[in-house]
Design a protein around this motif. Structure first.
Motif, PDB file in Angstrom:
ATOM      1  N   MET A   1       1.186  -1.322  -0.221  1.00  0.00           N
ATOM      2  CA  MET A   1      -0.459  -0.065   0.396  1.00  0.00           C
ATOM      3  C   MET A   1       1.023   1.281  -0.195  1.00  0.00           C
ATOM      4  N   SER A   2       0.034   2.446  -0.227  1.00  0.00           N
ATOM      5  CA  SER A   2       1.041   3.427  -0.422  1.00  0.00           C
ATOM      6  C   SER A   2      -0.064   4.605   0.863  1.00  0.00           C
ATOM      7  N   LEU A   3       1.047   5.882   0.248  1.00  0.00           N
ATOM      8  CA  LEU A   3      -0.049   6.837   1.056  1.00  0.00           C
ATOM      9  C   LEU A   3      -0.334   8.195   0.785  1.00  0.00           C
ATOM     10  N   VAL A   4      -0.931   8.673  -0.062  1.00  0.00           N
ATOM     11  CA  VAL A   4      -0.570  10.614  -0.499  1.00  0.00           C
ATOM     12  C   VAL A   4      -0.816  11.642   1.083  1.00  0.00           C
ATOM     13  N   LEU A   5       0.262  12.385   0.130  1.00  0.00           N
ATOM     14  CA  LEU A   5       0.329  13.920   1.385  1.00  0.00           C
ATOM     15  C   LEU A   5      -0.232  14.872   0.495  1.00  0.00           C
ATOM     16  N   LEU A   6      -1.366  15.679   1.489  1.00  0.00           N
ATOM     17  CA  LEU A   6      -2.213  16.597   0.444  1.00  0.00           C
ATOM     18  C   LEU A   6      -1.243  17.932   1.373  1.00  0.00           C
ATOM     19  N   SER A   7      -0.121  18.693   0.439  1.00  0.00           N
ATOM     20  CA  SER A   7       0.304  19.678   1.125  1.00  0.00           C
ATOM     21  C   SER A   7       0.862  20.123  -0.088  1.00  0.00           C
ATOM     22  N   ARG A   8       1.727  21.596   0.189  1.00  0.00           N
ATOM     23  CA  ARG A   8       2.430  22.565  -1.102  1.00  0.00           C
ATOM     24  C   ARG A   8       3.706  22.894   0.041  1.00  0.00           C
ATOM     25  N   ASP A   9       3.271  21.739   1.148  1.00  0.00           N
ATOM     26  CA  ASP A   9       5.296  22.938   2.193  1.00  0.00           C
ATOM     27  C   ASP A   9       5.773  21.612   1.575  1.00  0.00           C
ATOM     28  N   LEU A  10       7.046  22.173   1.536  1.00  0.00           N
ATOM     29  CA  LEU A  10       8.694  21.987   1.460  1.00  0.00           C
ATOM     30  C   LEU A  10       9.203  21.394   2.382  1.00  0.00           C
ATOM     31  N   ILE A  45      -4.757   3.690  -1.859  1.00  0.00           N
ATOM     32  CA  ILE A  45      -3.658   4.448  -1.179  1.00  0.00           C
ATOM     33  C   ILE A  45      -4.538   3.629   0.347  1.00  0.00           C
ATOM     34  N   ALA A  46      -4.301   3.578   1.108  1.00  0.00           N
ATOM     35  CA  ALA A  46      -4.147   2.937   2.483  1.00  0.00           C
ATOM     36  C   ALA A  46      -4.895   4.668   3.308  1.00  0.00           C
ATOM     37  N   LEU A  47      -3.892   5.761   3.278  1.00  0.00           N
ATOM     38  CA  LEU A  47      -3.336   6.615   4.249  1.00  0.00           C
ATOM     39  C   LEU A  47      -3.721   7.872   3.068  1.00  0.00           C
ATOM     40  N   MET A 108       4.947  11.158  13.077  1.00  0.00           N
ATOM     41  CA  MET A 108       4.778  10.803  12.634  1.00  0.00           C
ATOM     42  C   MET A 108       4.820   9.979  11.738  1.00  0.00           C
ATOM     43  N   ASP A 109       6.101   8.939  12.395  1.00  0.00           N
ATOM     44  CA  ASP A 109       6.346   7.498  11.581  1.00  0.00           C
ATOM     45  C   ASP A 109       5.043   6.351  12.210  1.00  0.00           C
ATOM     46  N   ALA A 110       4.496   6.687  13.008  1.00  0.00           N
ATOM     47  CA  ALA A 110       4.043   5.695  13.349  1.00  0.00           C
ATOM     48  C   ALA A 110       2.398   6.161  12.972  1.00  0.00           C
ATOM     49  N   VAL A 111       2.037   7.440  12.103  1.00  0.00           N
ATOM     50  CA  VAL A 111       1.394   7.558  11.398  1.00  0.00           C
ATOM     51  C   VAL A 111       1.083   7.296  10.126  1.00  0.00           C
ATOM     52  N   VAL A 112       2.700   6.960   9.068  1.00  0.00           N
ATOM     53  CA  VAL A 112       2.863   7.160   8.257  1.00  0.00           C
ATOM     54  C   VAL A 112       3.415   5.272   7.958  1.00  0.00           C
ATOM     55  N   ALA A 113       3.365   4.540   9.199  1.00  0.00           N
ATOM     56  CA  ALA A 113       3.198   3.285   9.192  1.00  0.00           C
ATOM     57  C   ALA A 113       2.224   2.238   9.384  1.00  0.00           C
ATOM     58  N   ARG A 114       0.679   3.571   9.574  1.00  0.00           N
ATOM     59  CA  ARG A 114      -0.644   3.064   8.815  1.00  0.00           C
ATOM     60  C   ARG A 114      -0.830   2.439   7.762  1.00  0.00           C
ATOM     61  N   SER A 115      -0.334   3.269   6.513  1.00  0.00           N
ATOM     62  CA  SER A 115      -0.829   2.688   5.112  1.00  0.00           C
ATOM     63  C   SER A 115       0.388   1.664   4.325  1.00  0.00           C
ATOM     64  N   LYS A 116       1.013   0.690   5.863  1.00  0.00           N
ATOM     65  CA  LYS A 116       1.750  -0.323   5.551  1.00  0.00           C
ATOM     66  C   LYS A 116       0.386  -1.315   5.362  1.00  0.00           C
TER      67      LYS A 116
END
Length: 116
Positions: A1-10, A45-47, A108-116
């Motif tokens: 699975m994967s994730l999408v980040l909706l942001s324009r902040d570099l 997309i999981a997350l 953040m790492d725990a949140v991102v891990a939810r997309s596995k």
């Protein structure tokens, strides 16, 4: 699975990219509702992580359109704790989780891990 980040902040994108690499998760960063929905329809997309500082963000529209995706992704929104209206709008729109910016980066790492 994967994730999408909706942001324009570099800076945000870079930090989330680092977490995705550590968690061995595929990340796609986009800057609009349309691109977010398109990414979710193109692949599984999981997350979806939403940066609430994005200008002209219609959270109700975004959540409604994402809830029509298959499979329905988990939606996590975050923003500055002083932007109470944006945080409340994300909750009211039906995001699965809404966090302050500080909470998000601390977890953040725990949140991102939810997309596995």
């Amino acid at each position: 699975m994967s994730l999408v980040l909706l942001s324009r902040d570099l800076v945000t994108a870079s930090r989330v990219e680092g977490a995705a690499m550590r968690q061995h998760v595929s990340l796609r960063t986009v800057g609009s509702i349309e691109l977010t929905v398109a990414a979710c329809s193109e692949q599984s997309i999981a997350l979806v992580i939403v940066d609430l500082t994005l200008e002209s963000l219609d959270m109700a529209r975004l959540v409604t359109e994402l809830k029509l995706a298959s499979p329905v992704p988990t939606i996590v929104a975050f923003g500055p704790h002083v932007h109470e209206a944006a945080l409340a709008a994300a909750r009211d729109a039906g995001c699965d989780e809404v966090m302050s910016r500080g909470q998000f980066f601390a977890q953040m790492d725990a949140v991102v891990a939810r997309s596995k």
